[in-house]
Design an enzyme around this catalytic site. Structure first.
Site, PDB file in Angstrom:
ATOM      1  N   SER A 128      -4.293  -1.139  10.805  1.00 24.30           N
ATOM      2  CA  SER A 128      -4.138  -1.850  12.229  1.00 24.30           C
ATOM      3  C   SER A 128      -2.942  -1.245  12.902  1.00 24.30           C
ATOM      4  CB  SER A 128      -3.769  -3.352  12.024  1.00 24.30           C
ATOM      5  OG  SER A 128      -4.973  -3.802  11.416  1.00 24.30           O
TER       6      SER A 128
ATOM      7  N   LYS B  52      -8.643  -5.170  17.692  1.00 25.66           N
ATOM      8  CA  LYS B  52      -7.839  -5.791  16.526  1.00 25.66           C
ATOM      9  C   LYS B  52      -6.710  -6.680  17.140  1.00 25.66           C
ATOM     10  CE  LYS B  52      -6.177  -6.419  12.301  1.00 25.66           C
ATOM     11  NZ  LYS B  52      -6.950  -7.478  11.280  1.00 25.66           N
TER      12      LYS B  52
ATOM     13  N   LYS C 142       4.320  -7.435  12.846  1.00 26.23           N
ATOM     14  CA  LYS C 142       3.973  -6.034  13.488  1.00 26.23           C
ATOM     15  C   LYS C 142       2.867  -6.010  14.454  1.00 26.23           C
ATOM     16  CE  LYS C 142       0.949  -3.993  11.056  1.00 26.23           C
ATOM     17  NZ  LYS C 142      -0.563  -3.421  11.024  1.00 26.23           N
TER      18      LYS C 142
HETATM   19  P1  NAD Z   1       0.229  -2.765   2.328  1.00 23.59           P
HETATM   20  O1  NAD Z   1       1.545  -2.730   2.448  1.00 23.59           O
HETATM   21  O2  NAD Z   1      -0.404  -3.585   0.758  1.00 23.59           O
HETATM   22  O3  NAD Z   1      -0.496  -1.207   1.529  1.00 23.59           O
HETATM   23  C1  NAD Z   1       0.004  -0.085   2.488  1.00 23.59           C
HETATM   24  C2  NAD Z   1       0.109   0.961   1.517  1.00 23.59           C
HETATM   25  O4  NAD Z   1       0.203   2.119   2.177  1.00 23.59           O
HETATM   26  C3  NAD Z   1       0.814   0.763   0.293  1.00 23.59           C
HETATM   27  O5  NAD Z   1       0.313   0.888  -1.017  1.00 23.59           O
HETATM   28  C4  NAD Z   1       1.892   1.926   0.384  1.00 23.59           C
HETATM   29  O6  NAD Z   1       2.542   2.375  -0.814  1.00 23.59           O
HETATM   30  C5  NAD Z   1       1.115   3.058   1.384  1.00 23.59           C
HETATM   31  N1  NAD Z   1       1.836   3.916   2.236  1.00 23.59           N
HETATM   32  C6  NAD Z   1       2.780   3.461   2.767  1.00 23.59           C
HETATM   33  N2  NAD Z   1       3.199   4.757   3.553  1.00 23.59           N
HETATM   34  C7  NAD Z   1       2.684   5.707   2.965  1.00 23.59           C
HETATM   35  C8  NAD Z   1       3.006   7.008   3.088  1.00 23.59           C
HETATM   36  N3  NAD Z   1       3.885   7.654   4.011  1.00 23.59           N
HETATM   37  N4  NAD Z   1       2.163   7.755   2.188  1.00 23.59           N
HETATM   38  C9  NAD Z   1       1.246   7.335   1.363  1.00 23.59           C
HETATM   39  N5  NAD Z   1       1.189   5.916   1.076  1.00 23.59           N
HETATM   40  C10 NAD Z   1       1.816   5.104   2.105  1.00 23.59           C
HETATM   41  O7  NAD Z   1      -0.733  -3.317   3.317  1.00 23.59           O
HETATM   42  P2  NAD Z   1      -2.367  -3.960   3.388  1.00 23.59           P
HETATM   43  O8  NAD Z   1      -2.364  -5.086   3.323  1.00 23.59           O
HETATM   44  O9  NAD Z   1      -2.975  -3.137   2.592  1.00 23.59           O
HETATM   45  O10 NAD Z   1      -2.594  -3.580   4.988  1.00 23.59           O
HETATM   46  C11 NAD Z   1      -2.874  -2.135   5.356  1.00 23.59           C
HETATM   47  C12 NAD Z   1      -3.427  -2.150   6.988  1.00 23.59           C
HETATM   48  O11 NAD Z   1      -4.586  -3.121   6.713  1.00 23.59           O
HETATM   49  C13 NAD Z   1      -2.317  -2.939   7.923  1.00 23.59           C
HETATM   50  O12 NAD Z   1      -2.234  -2.082   8.893  1.00 23.59           O
HETATM   51  C14 NAD Z   1      -2.605  -4.373   7.869  1.00 23.59           C
HETATM   52  O13 NAD Z   1      -2.174  -4.893   9.005  1.00 23.59           O
HETATM   53  C15 NAD Z   1      -4.151  -4.094   7.907  1.00 23.59           C
HETATM   54  N6  NAD Z   1      -4.855  -5.391   7.461  1.00 23.59           N
HETATM   55  C16 NAD Z   1      -4.371  -6.033   6.539  1.00 23.59           C
HETATM   56  C17 NAD Z   1      -4.880  -7.375   5.952  1.00 23.59           C
HETATM   57  C18 NAD Z   1      -4.554  -8.263   4.870  1.00 23.59           C
HETATM   58  O14 NAD Z   1      -5.002  -9.358   4.749  1.00 23.59           O
HETATM   59  N7  NAD Z   1      -3.618  -7.747   3.813  1.00 23.59           N
HETATM   60  C19 NAD Z   1      -6.275  -7.583   6.709  1.00 23.59           C
HETATM   61  C20 NAD Z   1      -6.757  -6.994   7.866  1.00 23.59           C
HETATM   62  C21 NAD Z   1      -5.907  -5.873   8.214  1.00 23.59           C
END
Ligand code: NAD
Length: 294
Positions: free
Chosen positions: A95, A170, A238
């Site tokens: 997102s 979104k 965010k």
């Molecule tokens: P998270 O922080 O748990 O996971 C993100 C991952 O990206 C981490 O494992 C991190 O190590 C990795 N990462 C970050 N920078 C990196 C880089 N430069 N190189 C390689 N890996 C890298 O986040 P999440 O909850 O999985 O969310 C991911 C996306 O999905 C976000 O945009 C969030 O807004 C969206 N989202 C989350 C949810 C939720 O309920 N958690 C629901 C819908 C959408």
């Protein structure tokens, strides 16, 4: 199919596991080595950079926190574009800001990589059971080509328009969810103050017009005082910040979004940024002196 999958956090991990279960060969990367190990134990191939994960895969999926992370992973050193061959399709499911999707897509197009934005709604439980709601933007024929793979992670995948349209959709989702949670927290704090049991209020109103997926998911958490994420306050800030920036850019004032964002900023300043967004109840506890939970 060979798929590169980058970003194996709360959401990416179960989404990648569902693609493995569907029979795909996955090449995974995350800067957090533990997350990569976890997927390797489930049968994925471990890689050591985004470029390596992308090389040799006709489809690459990213699931990262925000716009700067996606820019770094796709366009940065040792990024997807350093490894991907012309004709590769990149599906960014993070997102992020719609404008960032448009900028990244231009850089991809210069290297003959086709990109669509396809963020999701539903959170970790729906990522685990493969029933996410997916909203996509970009070239429609590219969307149609990857739709069967998207539906191995989600129960719906709706084409919303040109690149960035998935993320505009979104943002709408996040505004509606955030404002709904604030309304639930405000209303339940009021009933608690008037001496009525919030659990009985929940049971009384959930089948009426105020009933919603948000009410069903978040009211029980507020009533129990359980703010384990779920979806963290930090991530919702965010999204609302991206909504406000986008709104200012196109001349769409978002007064309610601004207010809820400041309420969430208050929570972050109080050290609750890692709590679930249902912790908006704690904001009301602070200003009213009464908590919804017993
Ligand atoms: P998270 O922080 O748990 O996971 C993100 C991952 O990206 C981490 O494992 C991190 O190590 C990795 N990462 C970050 N920078 C990196 C880089 N430069 N190189 C390689 N890996 C890298 O986040 P999440 O909850 O999985 O969310 C991911 C996306 O999905 C976000 O945009 C969030 O807004 C969206 N989202 C989350 C949810 C939720 O309920 N958690 C629901 C819908 C959408």
């Amino acid at each position: 199919m060979k798929i590169g999958f980058i970003g194996l956090g709360i959401m990416g991990k179960p989404m990648a596991k569902n693609l493995l279960k569907a029979g795909h060969e996955l090449f995974v990367y995350d800067m957090n080595k533990e997350n990569v190990k976890n997927l390797a134990e489930a049968g994925a191939k471990e890689t050591f950079s985004s470029a390596e994960a992308a090389s040799g895969c006709p489809l690459v999926i990213t699931m990262l926190p925000n716009s700067p992370h996606v820019k770094a992973v796709v366009c940065g050193e040792n990024g997807v574009l350093d490894g991907a061959k012309p004709g590769t399709v990149l599906v960014d499911m993070s997102s992020i800001a719609p404008l960032a999707s448009q900028e990244i897509e231009k850089t991809c197009a210069a290297k003959e990589v086709k990109m669509i934005d396809a963020p999701v709604s539903g959170g970790e439980p729906k990522a685990i059971d493969g029933s996410l709601a997916i909203m996509a933007g970009g070239d429609k024929s590219v969307f149609e080509a990857v739709k069967p793979v998207l539906l191995q992670m989600g129960s719906t995948a709706v084409y919303c328009g040109t690149i960035g349209a998935g993320n505009s959709t979104k943002l709408a989702n996040q505004i509606i969810v955030g404002l709904n949670i604030a309304a639930v927290a405000e209303a339940f704090t009021l009933v608690k103050k008037t001496g009525v049991d919030p659990q009985l209020v929940f049971e009384a109103i959930r089948a009426g017009l105020a009933g919603s997926t948000v009410l069903n998911a978040k009211a029980p958490m507020m009533i129990e005082g359980n703010f384990k994420p779920g979806f963290r306050i930090d991530l919702h800030i965010k999204d609302l910040a991206n909504a406000l920036d986008t709104g200012h850019g196109v001349g769409a004032p978002l007064p309610l979004t601004a207010m809820v964002r400041e309420m969430m900023e208050t929570l972050r300043a109080d050290g609750f940024g890692q709590d679930d967004h249902s912790a908006l109840a704690k904001y009301y506890a602070k200003v009213s002196g009464v908590s919804i939970a017993p």
